[in-house]
Every structure is written in C-alpha cells, then in structure tokens.
Enzyme design. Structure first.
Site, short mmCIF file in Angstrom:
data_model
loop_
_atom_site.label_atom_id
_atom_site.label_comp_id
_atom_site.label_asym_id
_atom_site.label_seq_id
_atom_site.Cartn_x
_atom_site.Cartn_y
_atom_site.Cartn_z
N HIS A 47 -3.14 7.12 2.29
CA HIS A 47 -3.62 5.83 1.79
C HIS A 47 -4.98 5.54 2.43
O HIS A 47 -5.15 5.66 3.64
CB HIS A 47 -2.60 4.75 2.13
CG HIS A 47 -3.13 3.37 1.95
ND1 HIS A 47 -3.76 2.97 0.80
CD2 HIS A 47 -3.14 2.29 2.78
CE1 HIS A 47 -4.14 1.71 0.92
NE2 HIS A 47 -3.77 1.28 2.11
N CYS B 194 0.82 -1.23 0.00
CA CYS B 194 0.00 0.00 0.00
C CYS B 194 0.85 1.27 0.00
O CYS B 194 0.32 2.36 -0.21
CB CYS B 194 -0.94 -0.01 1.19
SG CYS B 194 -1.98 -1.48 1.24
N ASN C 50 -10.14 -0.35 0.44
CA ASN C 50 -8.68 -0.21 0.38
C ASN C 50 -8.20 -0.82 -0.95
O ASN C 50 -8.25 -2.04 -1.12
CB ASN C 50 -8.09 -0.94 1.59
CG ASN C 50 -6.56 -0.92 1.61
OD1 ASN C 50 -5.92 -0.57 0.61
ND2 ASN C 50 -5.99 -1.32 2.72
N1 COA Z 1 -18.46 -8.18 10.59
C1 COA Z 1 -18.93 -8.34 11.83
N2 COA Z 1 -18.16 -8.62 12.88
C2 COA Z 1 -16.84 -8.76 12.63
C3 COA Z 1 -16.28 -8.63 11.37
C4 COA Z 1 -17.14 -8.33 10.31
N3 COA Z 1 -16.73 -8.16 9.05
N4 COA Z 1 -14.95 -8.82 11.44
C5 COA Z 1 -14.66 -9.08 12.71
N5 COA Z 1 -15.81 -9.05 13.45
C6 COA Z 1 -15.94 -9.25 14.89
C7 COA Z 1 -14.87 -10.13 15.46
O1 COA Z 1 -15.17 -11.49 15.32
C8 COA Z 1 -14.88 -9.68 16.91
O2 COA Z 1 -15.94 -10.32 17.56
P1 COA Z 1 -15.78 -10.82 19.08
O3 COA Z 1 -15.53 -9.58 19.89
O4 COA Z 1 -17.10 -11.48 19.35
O5 COA Z 1 -14.62 -11.75 19.07
C9 COA Z 1 -15.23 -8.20 16.85
O6 COA Z 1 -15.83 -8.01 15.56
C10 COA Z 1 -14.03 -7.30 16.99
O7 COA Z 1 -12.99 -7.78 16.12
P2 COA Z 1 -11.65 -7.01 15.98
O8 COA Z 1 -10.79 -7.73 15.00
O9 COA Z 1 -11.08 -6.72 17.34
O10 COA Z 1 -12.17 -5.63 15.34
P3 COA Z 1 -11.41 -4.31 15.15
O11 COA Z 1 -12.14 -3.23 15.85
O12 COA Z 1 -9.92 -4.43 15.40
O13 COA Z 1 -11.61 -4.10 13.60
C11 COA Z 1 -10.39 -4.22 11.53
C12 COA Z 1 -11.05 -5.00 12.66
C13 COA Z 1 -9.80 -5.21 10.56
C14 COA Z 1 -11.47 -3.38 10.86
C15 COA Z 1 -9.30 -3.28 12.13
O14 COA Z 1 -8.45 -4.01 12.95
C16 COA Z 1 -8.49 -2.61 11.06
O15 COA Z 1 -9.02 -1.81 10.30
N6 COA Z 1 -7.16 -2.88 11.00
C17 COA Z 1 -6.31 -2.30 10.00
C18 COA Z 1 -6.50 -3.04 8.72
C19 COA Z 1 -5.90 -2.34 7.54
O16 COA Z 1 -6.20 -1.18 7.31
N7 COA Z 1 -5.06 -3.05 6.79
C20 COA Z 1 -4.47 -2.58 5.61
C21 COA Z 1 -3.37 -1.64 5.93
S1 COA Z 1 -2.63 -1.08 4.46
#
Ligand code: COA
Length: 321
Positions: free
Chosen positions: A248, A112, A278
């Site tokens: 980004h 990215c 993204n």
């Molecule tokens: N829909 C519904 N629930 C979801 C889900 C989805 N698509 N994906 C995960 N969950 C749930 C999980 O199972 C978890 O449930 P639990 O609490 O019962 O275990 C809960 O949501 C929280 O999950 P978590 O992974 O802690 O969520 P988060 O707040 O960290 O959000 C991302 C997840 C991926 C959105 C976040 O971590 C993120 O944006 N990270 C950066 C990713 C990124 O930008 N990558 C590219 C960089 S270039």
C-alpha cells in the site's frame, strides 16, 4: 487454489495538485512533504465521482482480461468514501457496466487494506466456480480531508484501480490478515446524524479524517513486516525469492522501513506514491495496473501484496502470477 489475474485497469483524475500548489494555501513546503513521505503530487477529483472513476478502471480491467461480461459472477468494491450508503457502489457498477444479474455484488470497507481483504474474499468465493470476479478499489478521499490539518492533508489523493481474476488451481495463494479495532489512531466519523423529531439533535461535527501520524507510522511498519513474514512462513518461501513486494502506497518511509525489517532491497518494492499520494483502497490496484502495463506481472512471478490502514486493519498475500 490460487488466482489468475486476467486483466487490470486504473484511473487517476486529471487534476494534479503538486506540493507547491498545496504550499500556496497551507503552511507547508515541497521539501518537507517529499522528505517525510516521498509524495510530490496527488490527483483530486474535480467533477469525477467514486463511481465514475471506478467505472473507467473496471471497464479497462474487463477489456484487458478479454472476457465476456457474462463470466463475471462477483463484484467486490473496496472503498471508505462511497458515493452512497445504498445502493452500494458494487450494485451501481453492475448496472453501469451491464453485468449479468446472477451476481454477488457488495462493498467492503477495510480502509487502505480494502483491496487485500477483497482479493482474499474473492478467492474464497470463487473456489470451485468457473466464474470471474471484478475487484475494485476506488476513493474520493479528498472528500474527507481536513485541509486545516497540514500533517494529514498532504498525504492523500483520489483514484481508482481494478482487477479481473479467476480461481486457478495451478497458482499459489497464501494470506495473513489482522484487525485491531482502534478509533483513535485513524478515524473518519460517520456523516450520518442521529436526527429525528423524537431525539435531541446531536452536535454536528465535520466528517473529516483524523489521524495520529506517528502512531499510524509505527503500526504500519510493524504490521506490514509482521504480516509479510507470516505469509512467507505459511508459504514456505524466503523473502529473497520474491520478485515484487506490492505494498500500500502510504509513505515511502513506511515502505523503506518494512524493506529494512525484511532485509529485502528497496528495488523490489515498486512505488508510484510520488505522483499519487495515498489513495487508500485504490493504491494497490493502481500500482498493479502500472506493473501489468510495464509487463512486470509475468507468468510464474512470485509477488507479495500487503495493505495496512484504518480499522486498524492489515493483511498480506503471497501469490504466484
Ligand atoms: N509541512 C510542514 N511541517 C509540518 C507538516 C507539513 N505538512 N506537517 C507537520 N509538520 C510539522 C509539525 O508541526 C512538527 O513541527 P514541530 O516539531 O515544530 O512541532 C514537525 O513537522 C514534525 O511533525 P510530526 O507529526 O512529528 O512529523 P512526522 O515526522 O511524524 O511526519 C507524517 C508526519 C504524517 C508524515 C508521519 O507521521 C506519517 O507518515 N505517518 C503515517 C501516516 C499514514 O501513512 N497514514 C495512512 C496509513 S494507511
């Protein structure tokens, strides 16, 4: 020595997939995706290839630049989802756009951060040359998405963006970059198997993107704010003087957290993630093209461009338009 952005172009494949459409197939919902990421829909290639999308974006960039193709002496193609290992995407762009042969053409993989790394590389290679460079960021990231992993598959989309630039000594350009080798936080394994009659066949693993979401989130906020602060210090410019921070488009919350750390109003961070998701290396040039079409890249504007992602890689550029 800075750069002049002569033209921009972009392409998003017509197949748009909303959060509700995803929710019909995987256990998720629109409210969760919007509130955690800012994404409402994304585009997926359906018949389009990385090259076909890039060709449209690049043609548009050349047309809006209003230059003769013979002036293009450099093609850098940023991608992590190339159609081929070889020939490179940059070579196929040289062929399909009938660019001159006296050219330097190569692909660059910084995930990215690819467009940021490419702009920095292009500016270095253009120094002292009168030629122009075509910089492309294009991804068919849907190829490597694991649709059984609901925390990553909702994030990404396909698309292409391009810019034609020239060196310009009347413009300012400073950069700050980083690389932190890490194959745990964010990785897409090789599609190549070590398979021949003389070796044991390796177990086949699907070549899907894997990501530790919260680790990547923390890295992205930390390193975008860090590299932007570093580049502004190098340039001797205050964050309050910047017209636009073009980050980004990974997650609206990452951008909002970076804005908060930098103490800059969120209104200075243009976003289109709501409809693109993204798009990895394509996200910054797609957004730059939208800004250009909206007449936001005005002569003299002070702009920060920042990328972060797989590698792990990150980088920020301060430039005057
Ligand atoms: N829909 C519904 N629930 C979801 C889900 C989805 N698509 N994906 C995960 N969950 C749930 C999980 O199972 C978890 O449930 P639990 O609490 O019962 O275990 C809960 O949501 C929280 O999950 P978590 O992974 O802690 O969520 P988060 O707040 O960290 O959000 C991302 C997840 C991926 C959105 C976040 O971590 C993120 O944006 N990270 C950066 C990713 C990124 O930008 N990558 C590219 C960089 S270039």
């Amino acid at each position: 020595m800075g750069i002049k952005i002569l033209g921009t172009g972009s392409f998003l494949p017509p197949t748009a997939v909303t959060n509700d459409m995803l929710a019909e197939r995987i256990d998720t919902n629109d409210e969760w995706i919007r509130s955690r990421t800012g994404i409402g829909s994304r585009h997926f290639a359906d018949g389009e290839t990385n090259l076909s999308m890039a060709t449209i974006a690049a043609n548009e960039a050349i047309q809006t630049a209003g230059i003769d193709k013979a002036e293009i002496k450099l093609v850098i193609f940023a991608t992590l989802t190339a159609d081929n290992f070889t020939p490179s995407m940059a070579c196929l762009i040289q062929r399909d756009l009938a660019l001159p042969e006296d050219i330097l053409a190569f692909d660059l993989n910084a995930a990215c951060s690819g467009f940021v790394y490419s702009l920095i590389t292009a500016r270095a290679l253009l120094q002292g040359s009168g030629g122009a460079a075509l910089i492309i960021g294009a991804e068919v990231i849907s190829r490597i998405i694991d649709f059984t992993d609901r925390s990553t598959c909702i994030l990404f989309g396909d698309g292409a963006g391009a810019a034609v630039i020239k060196a310009d000594e009347t413009k300012e350009f400073f950069f700050s970059t980083g690389a932190r080798g890490d194959d745990e936080a964010l990785a897409s394994p090789s599609a190549m198997l070590n398979e021949n009659p003389f070796v044991r066949r390796e177990a086949e693993e699907p070549a899907f993107l894997k990501m530790a979401g919260s680790d990547v989130f923390r890295f992205a906020v930390e390193c975008s704010a860090k590299s932007i602060t570093e580049v502004l210090n190098k340039a001797g410019v205050q964050a309050s003087e910047i017209d636009y921070f073009v980050l980004h488009q990974a997650n609206e919350r990452i951008i909002a957290s970076a804005a908060k750390k930098l103490k800059v109003p969120i209104g200075k961070f243009p976003m289109n993630i709501d409809k693109t998701g993204n798009t990895s290396a394509a996200s910054i040039p797609i957004l730059l093209d939208e800004m250009n079409k909206a007449n936001k890249l005005k002569e003299g504007a002070k702009v920060v461009i920042a990328g972060f992602g797989g590698g792990l890689t990150y980088g920020a550029i301060y430039l005057t338009v």
